[in-house]
Design an enzyme around this catalytic site. Structure first.
Site, short mmCIF file in Angstrom:
data_model
loop_
_atom_site.label_atom_id
_atom_site.label_comp_id
_atom_site.label_asym_id
_atom_site.label_seq_id
_atom_site.Cartn_x
_atom_site.Cartn_y
_atom_site.Cartn_z
N ARG A 141 0.87 -1.18 0.00
CA ARG A 141 0.00 0.00 0.00
C ARG A 141 0.90 1.22 0.00
NH1 ARG A 141 -3.74 2.13 4.96
NH2 ARG A 141 -1.84 3.31 5.38
N TYR A 151 -2.73 11.82 8.11
CA TYR A 151 -3.05 10.51 8.68
C TYR A 151 -2.61 9.40 7.72
CZ TYR A 151 -5.76 6.55 10.38
OH TYR A 151 -6.13 5.33 10.85
N ASP A 199 -5.12 3.81 -0.01
CA ASP A 199 -6.25 4.07 0.88
C ASP A 199 -6.60 5.56 0.83
OD1 ASP A 199 -8.09 4.25 2.92
OD2 ASP A 199 -6.90 3.16 4.39
N HIS A 251 -8.99 6.89 2.67
CA HIS A 251 -9.43 7.28 4.02
C HIS A 251 -10.73 8.09 4.02
CE1 HIS A 251 -5.98 5.54 5.96
NE2 HIS A 251 -5.15 6.26 5.27
N GLU A 304 -8.98 2.01 -1.93
CA GLU A 304 -9.74 1.71 -0.72
C GLU A 304 -10.40 2.95 -0.14
OE1 GLU A 304 -8.80 0.34 3.89
OE2 GLU A 304 -7.24 0.18 2.36
N GLU A 316 -13.75 -1.17 6.48
CA GLU A 316 -13.09 -1.33 7.78
C GLU A 316 -13.88 -0.69 8.91
OE1 GLU A 316 -9.59 1.80 8.43
OE2 GLU A 316 -9.39 0.75 6.53
N ARG A 366 -13.41 -5.15 3.40
CA ARG A 366 -12.32 -4.69 4.26
C ARG A 366 -12.62 -4.82 5.75
NH1 ARG A 366 -7.97 -4.19 4.86
NH2 ARG A 366 -7.55 -2.00 5.28
N GLU A 410 -4.07 -7.65 4.73
CA GLU A 410 -3.26 -6.54 5.23
C GLU A 410 -2.37 -7.03 6.38
OE1 GLU A 410 -3.95 -1.94 6.79
OE2 GLU A 410 -5.61 -3.38 6.85
N TRP A 427 -11.39 11.78 8.03
CA TRP A 427 -9.95 11.59 8.20
C TRP A 427 -9.36 10.71 7.13
CZ3 TRP A 427 -8.81 6.50 8.90
CH2 TRP A 427 -9.78 5.68 9.48
#
Length: 412
Positions: free
Chosen positions: A147, A159, A220, A222, A246, A272, A293, A349, A412
């Site tokens: 990633r 982040y 990602d 986010h 992602e 996630e 995820r 992951e 975030w």
């Protein structure tokens, strides 16, 4: 064969973890991960005050029935705190069942469907030079997928971005510790989506040029983009063949991914922050994603995640279980056993836990040649050293908050 006691340990060997310890009337113990980053004490209280008293004396072997009891009996269903508590008990009961059978858990889940689990590492850098160093370190370790996350010119700390140590070690904890006299509130970071959208395609172009076409590249977002912004990025990244993009949009609005799908063939992953199969209904039935995820820790344990993957498999959607360091080694082991058993595994992951964490949680899973394996120890294959855990008491820590340049709170 009944449950004699349920203890809940909260320990912080570098970061906070919540572990349920279920003990049977003849002394067999099982471990379950209930860690919820930044809200650990809420789960610990839920387990101690609302779950544990209702399970004492119940049959430890009734795993499905216990899962349904914990899910359906409260008026307030689902939610991250509830489902993390359910997950902790569910994992512990599966751990006990496999220990009694004398086999690693994956054998109770149908046996191995593969020899190992392809994993991806977190390659991160504040600039391209540091990112290249991180990627190179992971490739040398045998990883076939990484990633990639980088800083954005003109912005400060972001982040998920941190310069790796030499050799590719990514020891980054985004949930910041608070000084004893500091206010109990998270740090704040500045975000600029337009700058990010301009920068990221150039990062992919650079990495592809530097490392070639065979290395799998993931990214990602986010949750930071609006649907039209995510559609644009997914389209812009297509020439570089990402393994997935992602969390390109906030997960609450499942219909947002329809727009992204209409504009791009870049594979999409999300989930996630989801905690049940119901969060995925639209995404799965309309084939708006390619990878799930969720983590066992946040989606109801082995039972909850297996439900989800059975549903996803009908639609050709594969797993990409959440595996950061805020999922404890117990939760990580659950992912590896389930991932080895299910047919529709995709990728795992892998952020290795710190040496301090592994002094508290002793694991039997292994990594070699870009692959993870849960090992052959009966149960989940993780032991908790409670004396070592007690030496690391809970410390308040919170994930950062993003604000746009004008001060607006942002994802975030």
């Amino acid at each position: 064969m009944s449950i004699r006691s349920i203890d809940v340990d909260v320990t912080s060997p570098g970061r906070n973890f919540v572990t349920a310890i279920v003990t049977t009337d003849d002394g067999v113990t099982g471990l379950g991960d209930g860690t919820l980053n930044g809200r650990e004490l809420a789960v610990a209280s839920y387990l101690r005050d609302h779950v544990a008293p209702t399970l004492i004396g119940r049959d430890e072997t009734q795993i499905e029935s216990t899962w349904q009891y914990l899910y359906r009996s409260p008026y307030w269903r689902r939610g991250p705190v509830t489902m993390a508590a359910v997950a902790a008990i569910d994992m512990a009961l599966w751990d006990i069942a496999a220990k009694r059978a004398g086999v690693p858990l994956y054998r109770l889940l149908g046996g191995a469907s593969r020899t190992g689990l392809m994993t991806y590492a977190h390659a991160s850098g504040t600039d391209l030079e540091h990112l290249d160093d991180a990627i190179r370190g992971y490739v040398e370790q045998g990883f076939r997928a990484v990633r990639i996350q980088t800083g954005v010119p003109g912005l400060g700390q972001i982040y998920g971005v941190h310069d790796s140590a030499p050799g590719g070690t990514y020891e980054y904890e985004p949930a910041s510790r608070l000084a004893a006299d500091a206010p109990r509130r998270p740090e704040e970071e500045t975000w600029d989506t337009a700058a990010y959208l301009r920068h990221l395609p150039t990062v992919f172009e650079h990495v592809r040029s530097e490392f070639g076409p065979e290395l799998h590249l993931l990214h990602d977002g986010h949750h930071r983009m609006r649907p039209i912004e995510a559609a644009r990025l997914a389209s812009d990244l297509e020439p570089y063949r990402p393994f997935w993009l992602e969390d390109c949009t906030p997960g609450e609005d499942q219909s947002a991914l329809r727009l992204v799908r209409e504009h791009s063939t870049t594979p999409l992953a999300i989930g996630e922050v989801f905690n049940s199969v119901f969060d995925y209904q639209t995404l799965i039935t309309e084939r708006l994603i390619d990878y799930v995820r969720s983590s066992a820790t946040h989606a109801g344990g082995v039972t909850g995640l297996r439900q989800l993957m059975t549903f996803a498999g009908i639609y050709g959607i594969r797993s990409g279980f959440h595996g950061p360091t805020d999922v404890s080694p117990v939760g990580m082991a659950a992912h590896l056993h389930l991932g080895l058993a299910i047919h529709n595994f995709g990728i795992q992951e892998y952020m290795p836990h710190s040496a301090r964490t592994l002094e508290v949680f002793r694991t039997s899973y292994t990594f070699a040649d870009g692959m993870l394996h849960p090992g052959e120890t009966p149960g989940l294959g993780v032991d908790l050293d409670r004396e070592a855990a007690a030496a690391h008491p809970y410390e308040p820590a919170y994930l950062p908050v993003n604000r746009l340049r004008d001060g607006t709170v942002h994802d975030w």
